[in-house]
Design an enzyme around this catalytic site. Structure first.
Site, PDB file in Angstrom:
ATOM      1  N   THR A  55       0.819  -1.208   0.000  1.00 40.35           N
ATOM      2  CA  THR A  55       0.000   0.000   0.000  1.00 40.35           C
ATOM      3  C   THR A  55       0.846   1.248   0.000  1.00 40.35           C
ATOM      4  OG1 THR A  55      -1.866  -1.060   1.066  1.00 40.35           O
ATOM      5  CG2 THR A  55      -1.748   1.288   1.260  1.00 40.35           C
TER       6      THR A  55
ATOM      7  N   GLU B 287      -8.373   7.204   2.801  1.00 45.03           N
ATOM      8  CA  GLU B 287      -9.665   6.802   2.256  1.00 45.03           C
ATOM      9  C   GLU B 287     -10.809   7.278   3.150  1.00 45.03           C
ATOM     10  OE1 GLU B 287      -7.906   2.743   0.165  1.00 45.03           O
ATOM     11  OE2 GLU B 287      -9.108   2.598   1.981  1.00 45.03           O
TER      12      GLU B 287
END
Length: 408
Positions: free
Chosen positions: A198, A280
Site C-alpha cells: 500500500t 480513504e
C-alpha cells in the site's frame, strides 16, 4: 537553503542523474497509468526499508536479494499498480524476475540492478507479460524533467485521489543538492518498516552518498515520518521505502551532514502527512502530541492505541469531544500510566486534568474545534520526559464503503 513543497515540481527541482516515465500497461481495470519506471544514468547507491508484515509480496523478496547481490546499487525502478503480486507463490516470484530480466535488457544493466515494486489487489496473479510488452513505450518516453517525475507519481496511485510529491534543496560545499520524492498510499496504512500493497515511497537525490550512509540516513528519517502515521491500523504486505543517490551533483554527503539529513527528514515528513491527508474517506487529520511519558517508547504506545481505536476515530468523524475514549485507549495501550496524572487538551482547550474533567468544561467549544479538518490532541501522562508526534485520521462510512467494494 531548504525548500519543501507538496505541489508538482519545477524542472530544476528534479534530481540530476535520473529519468522517469509511465504508461498504461493494462493492469488497472480503470485503464489509467499503471506502470512507472525510473532509470539511473549510472548505477545509483541505494537503501531500502520494507514492511514488517511476515507476509511479504514477491517483489520485496526479490528486492532484498537484488540489493544484496548488487552491493546496494540500483539502475532501474519498475513499479506496477493495480496488482500487489502478493500471496501468489512461486509464480509471483517468477513474474517479478521476468519483469526485471526484461527491464535489464531494455536498459542495458544487470537483472539484479532492477528494483521491482507492486501495489494493488492481493492474491491475484501478476500478468508480467503486459509489463514486459510496455517497456519499449517506457523507454521511448523517459525524461529527466518534472513531467516525467509527475507521470511516475500519478501511475503508482491506487485509491489515492492525488499524486504526492515533495522536494528539498540544500547547499553542500557550494553546490546545490536536490532531494525529491513521491509516494502513494491512502488505505491499509500503518507502516511498520524494518530494514530487511500500500505505501510505496521513492526518494531520489543527486548527492554522492555511499549505500551504508544512505541506510543510516533513511532509517532515521523513516522513524519520525512514515513510522509515525496510521490511517486504519493495517500493515500492508507491500510497504516499501527506497532512497537512491546518483552522485550527479558532484557533492559528497556523509552521515554527519546536518543540512542534508534535515532536508531528507522534511521531505519524508511532508510525504507521510500527505498520505494521511489523502486517506480513504478521511474528513479529519489529527496530530497526536503525547508528552510526559516514562519514555519515548511508551509515548508511541499511547499514540498508536489512540490512532487505532475505532471508538476514538468514529468520535472524531462525528466531531464528538468524547475524551473518555482517549482515556480508555491510553489505559490499555501497554504504557506505564497513572490515571490521576493524565491531562488532555483539544487544541489549546484543556478538557481533562488529573485524570478527570476540568471545571467548566465547554463542550460546545470542543465540538466546534473538532469540526476543523485538521486538529491537535495533546495528552500529558505526567510521568517523565517521553514524547511522540503521530499523525492519524478519523474513520468514516465512506472508508467502509471503499473497502467493502475494493475488489469487486
Amino acid at each position: 537553503m531548504i525548500q519543501t513543497t507538496s505541489s508538482l515540481l519545477a524542472d530544476d527541482a528534479v534530481p540530476l542523474g535520473f529519468r522517469f516515465a509511465a504508461v498504461k500497461a493494462g493492469i488497472k481495470a480503470s485503464g489509467n497509468l499503471d506502470f512507472a519506471v525510473a532509470v539511473a544514468v549510472e548505477p545509483a547507491s541505494a537503501a531500502a526499508m520494507f514492511t514488517g508484515n511476515k507476509v511479504k509480496a514477491a517483489p520485496l523478496l526479490v528486492d532484498a536479494r537484488h540489493l544484496e547481490r548488487s552491493g546496494g546499487k540500483v539502475r532501474v525502478v519498475a513499479v506496477n499498480a493495480g496488482n500487489a503480486n502478493c500471496a501468489t507463490g512461486e509464480a509471483g516470484l517468477q513474474a517479478a524476475e521476468a519483469v526485471c530480466a526484461a527491464a535489464a535488457d531494455a536498459f542495458d544493466c544487470e537483472g539484479h540492478e532492477v528494483f521491482p515494486s507492486s501495489t494493488g489487489i492481493i492474491g491475484v496473479p501478476l500478468p508480467a507479460e503486459k509489463l514486459v510488452a510496455a517497456l519499449p513505450a517506457i523507454k521511448a518516453s523517459l525524461a529527466a524533467n518534472a513531467e516525467g517525475f509527475s507521470t511516475f507519481a500519478r501511475a503508482i496511485m491506487t485509491t489515492d485521489t492525488k499524486p504526492k510529491v515533495a522536494y528539498a534543496a540544500v547547499e553542500v560545499n557550494g553546490k546545490t543538492v536536490r532531494i525529491a520524492g513521491m509516494c502513494k498510499g491512502a488505505g491499509m496504512i500503518h507502516p511498520q518498516l524494518v530494514p530487511h500493497a500500500t505505501m510505496l515511497v521513492y526518494l531520489f537525490t543527486d548527492a554522492e552518498v555511499p549505500s551504508a550512509v544512505l541506510d543510516t540516513l533513511l532509517r532515521s528519517s523513516v522513524e519520525t515520518s512514515f513510522n509515525r502515521i496510521s490511517i486504519d491500523g493495517d500493515t500492508s504486505t507491500n510497504d516499501t521505502v527506497l532512497l537512491l543517490a546518483s552522485g550527479a551533483s558532484g557533492a559528497s554527503v556523509d552521515a554527519e551532514h546536518e543540512g542534508f539529513g534535515k532536508a531528507l527528514r522534511e521531505v519524508c515528513l511532508s510525504l507521510a502527512k500527505q498520505i494521511v491527508d489523502d486517506g480513504e474517506g478521511v474528513t479529519h487529520v489529527v496530530e497526536l502530541q503525547i508528552e510526559g511519558a516514562a519514555n519515548d517508547a511508551d509515548a508511541l504506545k499511547v499514540a498508536k492505541a489512540i490512532a487505532h481505536s475505532p471508538l476514538v476515530k468514529t468520535a472524531w468523524a462525528g466531531c464528538d469531544p468524547n475524551w473518555g475514549r482517549l482515556m480508555a485507549a491510553t489505559g490499555y495501550s501497554g504504557a506505564d500510566v497513572q490515571p490521576a496524572r493524565i491531562s488532555i487538551w483539544l487544541g489549546d482547550q484543556q478538557i481533562a486534568v488529573n485524570g478527570g474533567r476540568v471545571d467548566g468544561f465547554d463542550e460546545q467549544r470542543a465540538h466546534a474545534y473538532l469540526k476543523n479538518r485538521e486538529f491537535i490532541v495533546k495528552i500529558d501522562l505526567g510521568l517523565g520526559n517521553g514524547t511522540c508526534r503521530f499523525w492519524t485520521t478519523d474513520l468514516t462510512a465512506e472508508y467502509v464503503s471503499i473497502n467493502a467494494d475494493y475488489s469487486t
